[in-house]
Design an enzyme around this catalytic site. Structure first.
Site, PDB file in Angstrom:
ATOM      1  CB  SER A   8      -0.905   0.012   1.234  1.00 50.60           C
ATOM      2  OG  SER A   8      -1.460   1.303   1.374  1.00 50.60           O
ATOM      3  CG  HIS A  32      -3.717  -1.681  -1.572  1.00 54.19           C
ATOM      4  ND1 HIS A  32      -4.777  -2.527  -1.828  1.00 54.19           N
ATOM      5  CD2 HIS A  32      -4.123  -0.871  -0.564  1.00 54.19           C
ATOM      6  CE1 HIS A  32      -5.773  -2.248  -1.008  1.00 54.19           C
ATOM      7  NE2 HIS A  32      -5.409  -1.235  -0.231  1.00 54.19           N
ATOM      8  CG  ASP A  34      -5.211   2.306   0.725  1.00 58.35           C
ATOM      9  OD1 ASP A  34      -6.103   1.431   0.721  1.00 58.35           O
ATOM     10  OD2 ASP A  34      -4.037   2.093   1.074  1.00 58.35           O
ATOM     11  CG  MET A  36      -8.821   6.750   2.113  1.00 58.22           C
ATOM     12  SD  MET A  36      -8.095   6.811   3.768  1.00 58.22           S
ATOM     13  CE  MET A  36      -6.993   5.395   3.712  1.00 58.22           C
ATOM     14  CG  HIS A  65      -9.103  -0.381  -0.427  1.00 56.49           C
ATOM     15  ND1 HIS A  65      -8.513  -0.483   0.819  1.00 56.49           N
ATOM     16  CD2 HIS A  65     -10.439  -0.501  -0.206  1.00 56.49           C
ATOM     17  CE1 HIS A  65      -9.444  -0.652   1.740  1.00 56.49           C
ATOM     18  NE2 HIS A  65     -10.630  -0.650   1.144  1.00 56.49           N
ATOM     19  CG  MET A  67     -11.478   2.671   2.019  1.00 60.95           C
ATOM     20  SD  MET A  67      -9.921   2.759   2.913  1.00 60.95           S
ATOM     21  CE  MET A  67      -8.789   2.824   1.545  1.00 60.95           C
ATOM     22  CG  MET A 136     -11.522  -3.404   5.162  1.00 66.81           C
ATOM     23  SD  MET A 136     -10.008  -2.895   4.319  1.00 66.81           S
ATOM     24  CE  MET A 136      -9.187  -1.901   5.580  1.00 66.81           C
ATOM     25  CG  ASP A 174      -5.950  -3.036   3.257  1.00 66.38           C
ATOM     26  OD1 ASP A 174      -4.903  -2.703   3.844  1.00 66.38           O
ATOM     27  OD2 ASP A 174      -6.625  -2.251   2.545  1.00 66.38           O
TER      28      ASP A 174
END
Ligand code: DX5
Ligand code: ZN
Length: 227
Positions: A8, A32, A34, A36, A65, A67, A136, A174
């Site tokens: 990540s 990865h 993230d 958000m 990913h 979110m 998660m 993760d």
């Protein structure tokens, strides 16, 4: 497919992202990323323009990913941009099956993520429509949190369902995945491992990836689900 490692970049230096990605090239299966939005989770990272820019500079496939709220609307563009895998949160989706369908139609693997408080039993019917389930092992939002071992039964249950139903489902974990927790995850049935701080806080991130892979592979080879 076997064990896969997805570092990540949340724990990388955002000012030199492409160079940080290059540090794990050849040692990582995925990068990865993230995303958000400060709504679905109380943190804000990066969005589509930066993912598009990264995709022009990195050789390793990108594992997004998301979110974010309303993935029904916002997830497919990440697949259209060229991400190899796009994972949305079931808690945020209006029509999870439709999101998975749209991600696949745009050319990416479709993943769905479950927060720690979300039961897998409510989503068994979704699994045949996915390429990956992300369990998660921390509350989403921040790197560097402690691994939640009480999520391991969920991983085990996901692997049981995939095995019993003959699904080609990758199971990703993760959050808090590191040298001292990855074996438990592999034993429970995970095969895709996200690690942020364990990789990017190490002096040699590529070496950290190789060490994590070796530990997971040895455990997976000896586990019930791999037999
Ligand atoms: C947290 C993110 C993770 C995070 C993991 O919400 O989804 O990908 O980067 O970081 P570590 O491995 O440090 O727990
Ligand atoms: Zn993540």
């Amino acid at each position: 497919m076997g064990v896969q490692i997805s570092p990540s970049i949340l724990s990388a230096d955002f000012a030199v992202l492409a160079a940080e990605c290059e540090r794990v090239a050849g040692a990582a299966d995925w990068l990865h990323v993230d995303v958000m939005d400060n709504h679905f989770v109380p943190n804000l990272t990066l969005g589509l323009p930066i993912v598009e820019a990264l995709l022009r500079h990195v050789r390793t496939p990108v594992d997004c990913h998301l979110m974010i709220d309303d993935p029904d609307r916002w997830a497919p563009p990440y697949a259209e941009a060229g991400a190899g895998s796009v994972t949305f949160h079931v808690e945020a989706a209006h029509n999870p099956r439709g999101v998975a369908r749209d991600i696949r139609a745009a050319g990416a693997r479709a993943g769905a993520a479950l927060k720690p408080g979300t039961s897998i039993d409510d989503y068994v019917d979704l699994l045949p429509h996915l390429d990956m389930l992300l369990v998660m092992t921390v509350e989403p939002g921040f790197g560097g949190q402690s691994f939640m071992a009480d999520m391991l039964p969920k991983v085990r249950r996901a692997r049981e369902i995939a095995r019993n139903d003959g699904l080609e489902l990758w199971i990703q974990v993760d959050g808090g995945v590191a040298d001292d927790t990855i074996e438990q995850c592999a034993e429970a049935g995970a095969d895709v491992f996200v690690a942020g701080s364990a990789v990017y806080r190490a002096s040699d991130p590529a070496q950290a990836c190789r060490r994590l892979r070796a530990a997971a592979q040895a455990t997976a080879d000896a586990s019930w689900w791999c037999a």
